[in-house]
Design a protein around this motif. Structure first.
Motif, PDB file in Angstrom:
ATOM      1  N   ILE A 105      -2.217   3.114  -7.295  1.00  8.82           N
ATOM      2  CA  ILE A 105      -1.551   4.395  -7.052  1.00  8.82           C
ATOM      3  C   ILE A 105      -1.294   5.169  -8.338  1.00  8.82           C
ATOM      4  O   ILE A 105      -1.418   6.399  -8.367  1.00  8.82           O
ATOM      5  N   ALA A 106      -0.963   4.507  -9.419  1.00  4.58           N
ATOM      6  CA  ALA A 106      -0.697   5.209 -10.678  1.00  4.58           C
ATOM      7  C   ALA A 106      -1.933   5.962 -11.161  1.00  4.58           C
ATOM      8  O   ALA A 106      -1.845   7.126 -11.561  1.00  4.58           O
ATOM      9  N   SER A 107      -3.097   5.327 -11.086  1.00  6.22           N
ATOM     10  CA  SER A 107      -4.316   5.992 -11.557  1.00  6.22           C
ATOM     11  C   SER A 107      -4.697   7.162 -10.649  1.00  6.22           C
ATOM     12  O   SER A 107      -5.238   8.157 -11.127  1.00  6.22           O
ATOM     13  N   VAL A 108      -4.394   7.084  -9.361  1.00  4.62           N
ATOM     14  CA  VAL A 108      -4.677   8.198  -8.444  1.00  4.62           C
ATOM     15  C   VAL A 108      -3.863   9.424  -8.842  1.00  4.62           C
ATOM     16  O   VAL A 108      -4.352  10.553  -8.797  1.00  4.62           O
TER      17      VAL A 108
ATOM     18  N   LEU B   6      -9.521   7.831  -1.964  1.00  2.00           N
ATOM     19  CA  LEU B   6      -8.880   8.686  -2.962  1.00  2.00           C
ATOM     20  C   LEU B   6      -9.100   8.126  -4.358  1.00  2.00           C
ATOM     21  O   LEU B   6      -8.848   6.957  -4.609  1.00  2.00           O
ATOM     22  N   LYS B   7      -9.536   8.977  -5.243  1.00  2.00           N
ATOM     23  CA  LYS B   7      -9.725   8.592  -6.641  1.00  2.00           C
ATOM     24  C   LYS B   7      -8.708   9.292  -7.530  1.00  2.00           C
ATOM     25  O   LYS B   7      -8.218   8.728  -8.492  1.00  2.00           O
ATOM     26  N   SER B   8      -8.376  10.571  -7.194  1.00  2.00           N
ATOM     27  CA  SER B   8      -7.477  11.348  -8.028  1.00  2.00           C
ATOM     28  C   SER B   8      -6.838  12.473  -7.215  1.00  2.00           C
ATOM     29  O   SER B   8      -7.505  13.101  -6.397  1.00  2.00           O
TER      30      SER B   8
ATOM     31  N   LYS C  57      -5.208   5.328   2.637  1.00  2.00           N
ATOM     32  CA  LYS C  57      -4.490   4.151   2.159  1.00  2.00           C
ATOM     33  C   LYS C  57      -4.935   3.856   0.730  1.00  2.00           C
ATOM     34  O   LYS C  57      -6.125   3.835   0.430  1.00  2.00           O
ATOM     35  N   VAL C  58      -3.955   3.657  -0.146  1.00  2.00           N
ATOM     36  CA  VAL C  58      -4.214   3.334  -1.552  1.00  2.00           C
ATOM     37  C   VAL C  58      -3.438   2.069  -1.885  1.00  2.00           C
ATOM     38  O   VAL C  58      -2.230   1.997  -1.632  1.00  2.00           O
TER      39      VAL C  58
ATOM     40  N   ASN D 121       0.816  -1.208   0.000  1.00  2.00           N
ATOM     41  CA  ASN D 121       0.000   0.000   0.000  1.00  2.00           C
ATOM     42  C   ASN D 121       0.849   1.257   0.000  1.00  2.00           C
ATOM     43  O   ASN D 121       2.023   1.235   0.382  1.00  2.00           O
ATOM     44  N   PHE D 122       0.225   2.341  -0.390  1.00  2.00           N
ATOM     45  CA  PHE D 122       0.773   3.679  -0.219  1.00  2.00           C
ATOM     46  C   PHE D 122      -0.118   4.393   0.789  1.00  2.00           C
ATOM     47  O   PHE D 122      -1.344   4.280   0.721  1.00  2.00           O
ATOM     48  N   VAL D 123       0.490   5.111   1.715  1.00  2.00           N
ATOM     49  CA  VAL D 123      -0.243   5.910   2.681  1.00  2.00           C
ATOM     50  C   VAL D 123       0.009   7.367   2.313  1.00  2.00           C
ATOM     51  O   VAL D 123       1.133   7.852   2.403  1.00  2.00           O
TER      52      VAL D 123
END
Length: 126
Positions: A75-78, A109-111, A69-70, A41-43
């Motif tokens: 993460i790339a699409s965010v 988170l979407k973007s 948390k993503v 994950n990415f925080v």
């Protein structure tokens, strides 16, 4: 540093992110069954204005820091890049910069897009 002076309290600001990856074991308290798995994950940390309609709020000053948390595969699409093209070091200059953030219907988170704060120059014709 100019970016620390007079930030707009109505904008959101990017604080950073960290990447975490590990195995986990979680025991169900009722059954005792142990679930094992792996996470990556990415925080992401953001500084956000307080909600104006927050119930029971008497007053406020500043902003609140929130984390999201993503999953690594999202993460790339965010950040608006193609899968496999995400480079964490490319976002070092985003620290304390204003961002536009979109969420899905569950509040995830979407973007995240950086807001350009550079002054615009226009050509004056005579």
């Amino acid at each position: 540093m100019d970016k620390f002076r007079n930030p707009d309290p109505n904008q959101m600001f990017f604080l950073g992110f960290k990447e975490k990856e590990d195995d986990y074991e979680i025991a169900d308290e009722k059954t005792g069954k142990v679930n094992k798995g792996h996470y990556h994950n990415f925080v992401v940390s953001l500084s956000e204005p307080y909600l104006p309609s927050e119930k029971a709020r008497i007053g406020f000053m500043g902003q609140e820091a929130n984390i999201y948390k993503v999953k690594a595969e999202n993460i790339a699409s965010v950040f608006g890049v193609q899968q496999g093209e995400f480079n964490p070091t490319a976002y070092a200059d985003w620290f304390l910069q204003p961002v536009e953030v979109l969420y899905d219907k569950r509040g995830n988170l979407k973007s995240i897009k950086r807001i350009n704060t550079s002054p615009t120059v226009t050509k004056i014709e005579s």
